[in-house]
Design an enzyme around this catalytic site. Structure first.
Site, PDB file in Angstrom:
ATOM      1  N   GLU A 159       7.809  -1.048  -2.604  1.00  0.00           N
ATOM      2  CA  GLU A 159       7.426   0.254  -2.044  1.00  0.00           C
ATOM      3  C   GLU A 159       8.560   1.278  -2.120  1.00  0.00           C
ATOM      4  OE1 GLU A 159       6.203  -1.146   1.857  1.00  0.00           O
ATOM      5  OE2 GLU A 159       7.827  -0.032   2.775  1.00  0.00           O
ATOM      6  N   ARG A 205       4.501  -3.461  -5.783  1.00  0.00           N
ATOM      7  CA  ARG A 205       3.929  -2.547  -4.791  1.00  0.00           C
ATOM      8  C   ARG A 205       4.373  -1.096  -4.962  1.00  0.00           C
ATOM      9  NH1 ARG A 205       4.836  -2.554  -0.076  1.00  0.00           N
ATOM     10  NH2 ARG A 205       2.749  -2.007   0.569  1.00  0.00           N
ATOM     11  N   ARG A 227      -2.924  -7.338   7.234  1.00  0.00           N
ATOM     12  CA  ARG A 227      -1.492  -7.580   7.427  1.00  0.00           C
ATOM     13  C   ARG A 227      -1.244  -7.745   8.918  1.00  0.00           C
ATOM     14  NH1 ARG A 227       3.286  -3.116   6.751  1.00  0.00           N
ATOM     15  NH2 ARG A 227       2.909  -2.979   8.985  1.00  0.00           N
ATOM     16  N   GLU A 237       5.795  -9.743   2.057  1.00  0.00           N
ATOM     17  CA  GLU A 237       6.232  -8.465   1.469  1.00  0.00           C
ATOM     18  C   GLU A 237       7.702  -8.162   1.781  1.00  0.00           C
ATOM     19  OE1 GLU A 237       3.485  -5.369   2.428  1.00  0.00           O
ATOM     20  OE2 GLU A 237       5.025  -3.835   2.565  1.00  0.00           O
ATOM     21  N   ASP A 275       2.399   7.683   5.485  1.00  0.00           N
ATOM     22  CA  ASP A 275       3.315   8.722   4.999  1.00  0.00           C
ATOM     23  C   ASP A 275       3.089   9.035   3.518  1.00  0.00           C
ATOM     24  OD1 ASP A 275       4.652   5.986   5.382  1.00  0.00           O
ATOM     25  OD2 ASP A 275       5.947   6.855   3.860  1.00  0.00           O
ATOM     26  N   TYR A 312       9.871  -3.711  13.382  1.00  0.00           N
ATOM     27  CA  TYR A 312       9.105  -2.988  12.389  1.00  0.00           C
ATOM     28  C   TYR A 312       7.603  -3.299  12.523  1.00  0.00           C
ATOM     29  CZ  TYR A 312       6.474  -1.914   8.398  1.00  0.00           C
ATOM     30  OH  TYR A 312       5.454  -1.433   7.637  1.00  0.00           O
ATOM     31  N   HIS A 349       1.717   0.360  -2.275  1.00  0.00           N
ATOM     32  CA  HIS A 349       2.039   0.907  -0.961  1.00  0.00           C
ATOM     33  C   HIS A 349       1.022   1.994  -0.611  1.00  0.00           C
ATOM     34  CE1 HIS A 349       5.397   3.124   1.512  1.00  0.00           C
ATOM     35  NE2 HIS A 349       4.708   2.304   2.279  1.00  0.00           N
ATOM     36  N   HIS A 406       9.884  -6.319   5.695  1.00  0.00           N
ATOM     37  CA  HIS A 406      10.564  -5.016   5.687  1.00  0.00           C
ATOM     38  C   HIS A 406      12.058  -5.150   5.383  1.00  0.00           C
ATOM     39  CE1 HIS A 406      10.525  -0.655   6.779  1.00  0.00           C
ATOM     40  NE2 HIS A 406       9.307  -0.797   6.320  1.00  0.00           N
ATOM     41  N   GLU A 452      -2.848  -1.295  -0.211  1.00  0.00           N
ATOM     42  CA  GLU A 452      -2.607  -1.086   1.219  1.00  0.00           C
ATOM     43  C   GLU A 452      -3.381   0.145   1.685  1.00  0.00           C
ATOM     44  OE1 GLU A 452       1.169  -0.946   4.291  1.00  0.00           O
ATOM     45  OE2 GLU A 452       1.448  -0.045   2.328  1.00  0.00           O
ATOM     46  N   ASP A 458       4.692  -8.332   6.355  1.00  0.00           N
ATOM     47  CA  ASP A 458       5.764  -7.479   5.823  1.00  0.00           C
ATOM     48  C   ASP A 458       7.073  -7.787   6.552  1.00  0.00           C
ATOM     49  OD1 ASP A 458       7.329  -5.467   4.754  1.00  0.00           O
ATOM     50  OD2 ASP A 458       5.918  -3.836   5.203  1.00  0.00           O
ATOM     51  N   TRP A 514      16.522  -1.425   8.080  1.00  0.00           N
ATOM     52  CA  TRP A 514      15.394  -1.187   8.979  1.00  0.00           C
ATOM     53  C   TRP A 514      14.131  -1.709   8.349  1.00  0.00           C
ATOM     54  CZ3 TRP A 514      11.070   2.041   8.198  1.00  0.00           C
ATOM     55  CH2 TRP A 514      10.141   1.969   9.257  1.00  0.00           C
TER      56      TRP A 514
HETATM   57  O1  EZ4 Z   1       7.836   1.488   6.496  1.00  0.00           O
HETATM   58  O2  EZ4 Z   1       5.955   3.800   4.553  1.00  0.00           O
HETATM   59  O3  EZ4 Z   1       4.118  -1.498   3.913  1.00  0.00           O
HETATM   60  N1  EZ4 Z   1       4.352  -0.489   4.485  1.00  0.00           N
HETATM   61  C1  EZ4 Z   1       5.540  -0.120   4.979  1.00  0.00           C
HETATM   62  C2  EZ4 Z   1       5.618   1.261   5.553  1.00  0.00           C
HETATM   63  C3  EZ4 Z   1       7.007   1.885   5.442  1.00  0.00           C
HETATM   64  C4  EZ4 Z   1       6.892   3.385   5.511  1.00  0.00           C
HETATM   65  C5  EZ4 Z   1       8.243   4.060   5.271  1.00  0.00           C
HETATM   66  O4  EZ4 Z   1       8.085   5.421   5.136  1.00  0.00           O
HETATM   67  O5  EZ4 Z   1       6.476  -0.883   4.935  1.00  0.00           O
HETATM   68  O6  EZ4 Z   1       5.178   1.248   6.895  1.00  0.00           O
HETATM   69 CO    CO Z   2       6.057  -2.469   3.553  1.00  0.00          CO
END
Ligand code: EZ4
Ligand code: CO
Length: 402
Positions: free
Chosen positions: A262, A283, A147, A236, A316, A159, A312, A212, A339, A210, A402
């Protein structure tokens, strides 16, 4: 067999993780990931106060009944906090069942449909040439799918890109930091990144990107169309997906494959997306979409509509989620990609695991259960530290995704 003891373990070996542990009268235990980034203690409280007390004395073998008990029994249904709590219990129950059977979890899910799990890594740079260097570094590490994210001229941060060049961790502040966003600047810049990547690396490497959740459907259509010559593996989260029908507009304008999910927590978040073939990859994850039981239901449903999995797997999501996900990934017929962002060393120490990375792929390992454990003594040395994801505003101050 009966569940005799339950607990929630909160630890912060570099970032916060919540883990559920269920113990039986026969000495077997299972664990499940319950981490919801930025809302960790909400899930921990849900578990401690409302979910775990109901499990004492129950037969851990009745996984589906316990799932239904926690889902229908809540009355209010769905929601990220609720479904993450259910997911953690479900994962721990599958772990127990597989340990009792003396088998790696994938055996109970139908056995292996493939030998290994294709993963994608994250190459991030502050500008295009830094991203090119990062892609080369990931290729050297063996990744066959990468990615790529890049900083955008005129935007201080975006992001996926760390300003410090250390590994990317968005939940970086005790209260949400604020970023400025411009879709116009982003849309003008991203195609240049992928043009450059294809000219540097050729056609074979799988490239992903991504968005986002930041574009409108017609903007996403424009981006997908602009990226077609560079044949991405997927684009994505091109738009936020509460309005599932919005994806139809993107589809009408581009053949770039679309991935989403996700932030989904149930099959109802993607029913229309899947049934109407508006996306190519779903995802959703073990930890946020109701555990092994519910995610398998989503993937099985997706298999009817040519939609493949692409779970995903950011940092985290704890190693417990990753371990469990790999067993599902290796078993289902419609696996797409997984991922993978490696955790830091402290996290790997807190969560000893059987999975391993070899040559761009992950292997779930052959340990009975999902193959991930928690070192509770070590976990106790890393107390919870409040941390939030950032928020985004347009240049005029309007709050945006975000
Ligand atoms: O921003 O998991 O594809 N992965 C993502 C991540 C998300 C975080 C949010 O907690 O978009 O980096
Ligand atoms: Co993502």
């Amino acid at each position: 067999m009966k569940i005799v003891s339950t607990r929630t373990i909160v630890t912060c070996p570099g970032r916060n993780f919540v883990t559920v542990k269920l113990e039986t009268d026969e000495g077997v235990w299972g664990i499940g990931d319950a981490t919801l980034n930025g809302r960790e203690l909400a899930v921990a409280t849900m578990l401690d106060e409302h979910v775990l007390p109901c499990l004492i004395g129950r037969d851990p073998g009745n996984i589906e009944d316990i799932w239904q008990y926690l889902y229908r029994g809540v009355y209010w249904r769905r929601g990220a906090v609720n479904m993450t709590a259910i997911a953690a219990v479900d994962t721990a129950l599958w772990d127990i069942k597989a340990k009792c059977a003396g088998m790696p979890l994938y055996q109970l899910l139908g056995g292996k449909s493939r030998e290994r799990v294709l993963v994608y890594g994250h190459a991030n740079g502050r500008d295009i040439s830094e991203t090119v260097e990062e892609v080369a570094r990931y290729q050297d590490m063996g990744y066959q799918a990468i990615r790529a994210q890049t900083g955008v001229p005129g935007l201080e941060s975006t992001y996926g890109v760390s300003n410090s060049r250390t590994s990317y961790e968005p939940a970086d502040a005790g209260l949400p930091s604020e970023h400025v966003w411009s879709s116009e600047r982003y849309l003008n810049h991203v195609p240049r990144l992928f043009e450059r990547l294809r000219s540097e690396f050729g056609d074979e490497l799988h490239l992903l990107h991504d968005v986002h959740h930041r574009l409108s459907p017609i903007e996403a259509g424009r981006l997908g169309k602009a990226l077609e010559p560079f044949h991405l593996f997927w684009l994505e989260d091109a738009v936020a997906a509460e309005n599932q029908a919005a994806f139809r507009l993107i589809r009408e304008h581009t053949t770039t494959p679309l991935a989403v999910g996700e932030v989904f927590n149930s099959i109802w978040d993607c029913k229309e997306l899947i049934e109407q073939q508006l996306v190519d990859y779903i995802r959703a994850s073990v930890v946020h979409a109701g555990g092994i039981s519910h995610l398998k239901r989503i993937f099985d449903f997706a298999s009817l509509y040519h939609v493949r999995s692409g779970s995903h797997g950011a940092t985290d999501l704890s190693p417990v989620c990753m371990g469990a996900a790999l067993h599902l990934d290796i078993a289902i017929p419609n696996f797409g990609i997984q991922e993978y962002m490696p955790h830091n060393e402290q996290t790997d120490d807190v969560f000893p695991h059987a999975y391993s990375f070899v040559n761009g792929h992950l292997f779930p390992g052959e340990t009975a259960g999902h193959g991930v454990d928690i070192d509770e003594k070590l976990a106790a040395k890393f107390p919870y530290k409040r941390a939030y994801l950032p928020i985004s505003r347009l240049t005029d101050g309007t709050l945006c995704n975000w």
